[in-house]
Design an enzyme around this catalytic site. Sequence first.
Site, PDB file in Angstrom:
ATOM      1  N   VAL A  11      18.074   1.929  27.630  1.00 13.80           N
ATOM      2  CA  VAL A  11      16.644   2.190  27.440  1.00 13.80           C
ATOM      3  C   VAL A  11      15.789   1.229  28.254  1.00 13.80           C
ATOM      4  O   VAL A  11      14.886   1.644  28.991  1.00 13.80           O
ATOM      5  CB  VAL A  11      16.295   2.091  25.935  1.00 13.80           C
ATOM      6  CG1 VAL A  11      14.798   2.173  25.730  1.00 13.80           C
ATOM      7  CG2 VAL A  11      16.998   3.195  25.169  1.00 13.80           C
ATOM      8  N   THR A 121      14.202   0.773  18.775  1.00 17.40           N
ATOM      9  CA  THR A 121      13.955   1.529  17.547  1.00 17.40           C
ATOM     10  C   THR A 121      14.087   0.589  16.352  1.00 17.40           C
ATOM     11  O   THR A 121      15.134  -0.028  16.167  1.00 17.40           O
ATOM     12  CB  THR A 121      14.966   2.676  17.434  1.00 17.40           C
ATOM     13  OG1 THR A 121      14.839   3.468  18.610  1.00 17.40           O
ATOM     14  CG2 THR A 121      14.709   3.525  16.203  1.00 17.40           C
ATOM     15  N   LEU A 159      14.003   8.937  24.958  1.00 22.52           N
ATOM     16  CA  LEU A 159      14.837   9.249  26.119  1.00 22.52           C
ATOM     17  C   LEU A 159      16.200   9.751  25.678  1.00 22.52           C
ATOM     18  O   LEU A 159      16.838   9.130  24.834  1.00 22.52           O
ATOM     19  CB  LEU A 159      15.032   7.989  26.977  1.00 22.52           C
ATOM     20  CG  LEU A 159      13.771   7.252  27.411  1.00 22.52           C
ATOM     21  CD1 LEU A 159      14.142   5.972  28.143  1.00 22.52           C
ATOM     22  CD2 LEU A 159      12.925   8.153  28.301  1.00 22.52           C
ATOM     23  N   LEU A 256      20.497  23.472  18.348  1.00 21.40           N
ATOM     24  CA  LEU A 256      21.180  24.417  17.465  1.00 21.40           C
ATOM     25  C   LEU A 256      22.555  24.755  18.034  1.00 21.40           C
ATOM     26  O   LEU A 256      23.073  25.839  17.817  1.00 21.40           O
ATOM     27  CB  LEU A 256      20.332  25.692  17.310  1.00 21.40           C
ATOM     28  CG  LEU A 256      19.042  25.536  16.501  1.00 21.40           C
ATOM     29  CD1 LEU A 256      18.242  26.839  16.489  1.00 21.40           C
ATOM     30  CD2 LEU A 256      19.333  25.088  15.065  1.00 21.40           C
ATOM     31  N   CYS A 266      22.011   6.666  18.967  1.00 21.37           N
ATOM     32  CA  CYS A 266      20.759   6.826  18.219  1.00 21.37           C
ATOM     33  C   CYS A 266      20.882   7.614  16.917  1.00 21.37           C
ATOM     34  O   CYS A 266      20.550   7.103  15.856  1.00 21.37           O
ATOM     35  CB  CYS A 266      19.708   7.463  19.115  1.00 21.37           C
ATOM     36  SG  CYS A 266      19.137   6.325  20.370  1.00 21.37           S
ATOM     37  N   LYS A 269      22.838   6.046  13.934  1.00 26.24           N
ATOM     38  CA  LYS A 269      22.175   4.806  13.527  1.00 26.24           C
ATOM     39  C   LYS A 269      20.808   5.084  12.898  1.00 26.24           C
ATOM     40  O   LYS A 269      20.481   4.547  11.835  1.00 26.24           O
ATOM     41  CB  LYS A 269      22.022   3.944  14.786  1.00 26.24           C
ATOM     42  CG  LYS A 269      21.081   2.780  14.697  1.00 26.24           C
ATOM     43  CD  LYS A 269      21.203   1.881  15.914  1.00 26.24           C
ATOM     44  CE  LYS A 269      20.443   2.365  17.138  1.00 26.24           C
ATOM     45  NZ  LYS A 269      18.998   2.268  17.044  1.00 26.24           N
TER      46      LYS A 269
END
Length: 441
Positions: A11, A121, A159, A256, A266, A269
């Site tokens: 990131v 995050t 991202l 989907l 991500c 977590k």
Amino acid sequence: MNLVMIGTGYVGLTTGVGFASLGHNVACVDVNAEKIAQLDMGKVPFYEPGVQDALTMVQEQGKIVFTTDLKSVIGGADIIMLAVGTPSTRTGEANLEYLFSAAEQVGSLLDHEAVIVTKSTVPVGTNRLVLEKVRKGMSEAGRAELTSLINIVSLPEFLREGTAFEDFHNPDRVVIGADDEIAAQTVAKLHEGLDAPHVITKLESAELIKYAANALLATKISFINEIANLAERVGADVRDVAEGIGLDKRIGPHFLRAGVGYGGSCFPKDVSALAQLGGAKGYTFKLLSSVIEVNNRQREIFFKRILDELGGVKGRRIAVWGLAFKPDTDDIRESAGVDIAQRLHAHGADLAVYDPQAMNNTRRVLSDHVEFTTTAMDAARGAEALIVLTEWPEFKEVSFEMLRENMVGQHIFDGRNHFADMDLHKRGFCYQGVGLGTCAS
Ligand code: UDX
Ligand code: UDX
């Protein structure tokens, strides 16, 4: 503007290079000296399409520098952005140790007005703590009188690995959380040149937007995986169901795709951190516990099917194609491919594995007894079954005639429905995807 980016992971580096390509002066700082040396020589230490070329360009333009020494670059910084990792602790909470230590270090060195931005995050409420840490560092360094010049902005990232650089340049939105309006405007200005709506809001709302977005996307995946399990029982095809519901604009076609479930740095977590946050605030987020449970169960179901169909794997040659948690990355964090490979190995399979990008990372976590091959076909040679766990485009380009000849068995278990359209049963395979029906050889 002068931007200091702390943390050069997927990131931090992608974002730093992105802002440099918008014309800002960027200094990237990381505690990992080896990584910084490599970056300084112009080499991106991981695989992320577009970042290498953009780095070469901004380095030639003198728009980006790399250092381990924050002190040497903090001087003229208008904005200091924190993008260090926030991994999950064993109990599922976000580990904020690195973030707080970076914030204190910033405080100990900062001697002028600046906006601190959190890109990592973080749980709701963390940005205020980051600001406290920075101000504490300043006070301890004898600059208490300057603390009022420092403000904090929450700038969550959206991202996707594999398309991160493209996502940087074409965001759906920029979310800016701040108490201070001028700080918010400074950060908005940093994004000039990007065509995207800005959502300017309170700190806590911005923090929650990030978790809510990832949790909702993960929920869509677990939902379609449950539909897939049901589809198998009633003879429906989950891909058609996904198309049929996804064309409803209120639902949308994305996220989907049924399979072995989500992985990566991500979703697992963030979903578990949001569930934890609920718990800590005295609220049971019932839906998220199920999203996590369904995701875990999806891997169990997939693995059990392999064991059941093959009658066990002990001593049997099995090929695994795909170890990265998704295509176009070398990242194996929480990857289903590595997880299933580990399970197969633990059950005594004679394993051969292949991934176009993630071999080096996988070598660090998979046992020496696993064979790492240089091509997909090499892994499949002599195998009784082939397990597909990442939908790399190159897997579709193999000659299936040759594959059939090279394998000694006929089973293909496709955890991503990557070959679902390829009529493999007609080509002599016993092909099974997820939510498509049973073996059709
Ligand atoms: C990022 C965010 O930090 C995380 O919160 C978000 O959810 C996902 O993206 P990522 O870029 O994937 O994480 O992390 P990683 O690739 O682990 O990189 C973190 C970098 O920070 C590493 O290069 C590490 O060396 C560096 N770091 C870590 C510091 O510079 N200082 C520290 O104290 C700790
Ligand atoms: C995600 C978010 O999309 C991004 O906005 C956020 O900032 C970081 O987390 P990333 O983890 O890079 O990005 O990948 P993503 O494309 O979201 O996929 C995550 C996982 O979900 C992968 O394992 C993927 O295989 C799986 N997935 C995705 C599905 O199983 N089905 C789908 O339909 C979509």
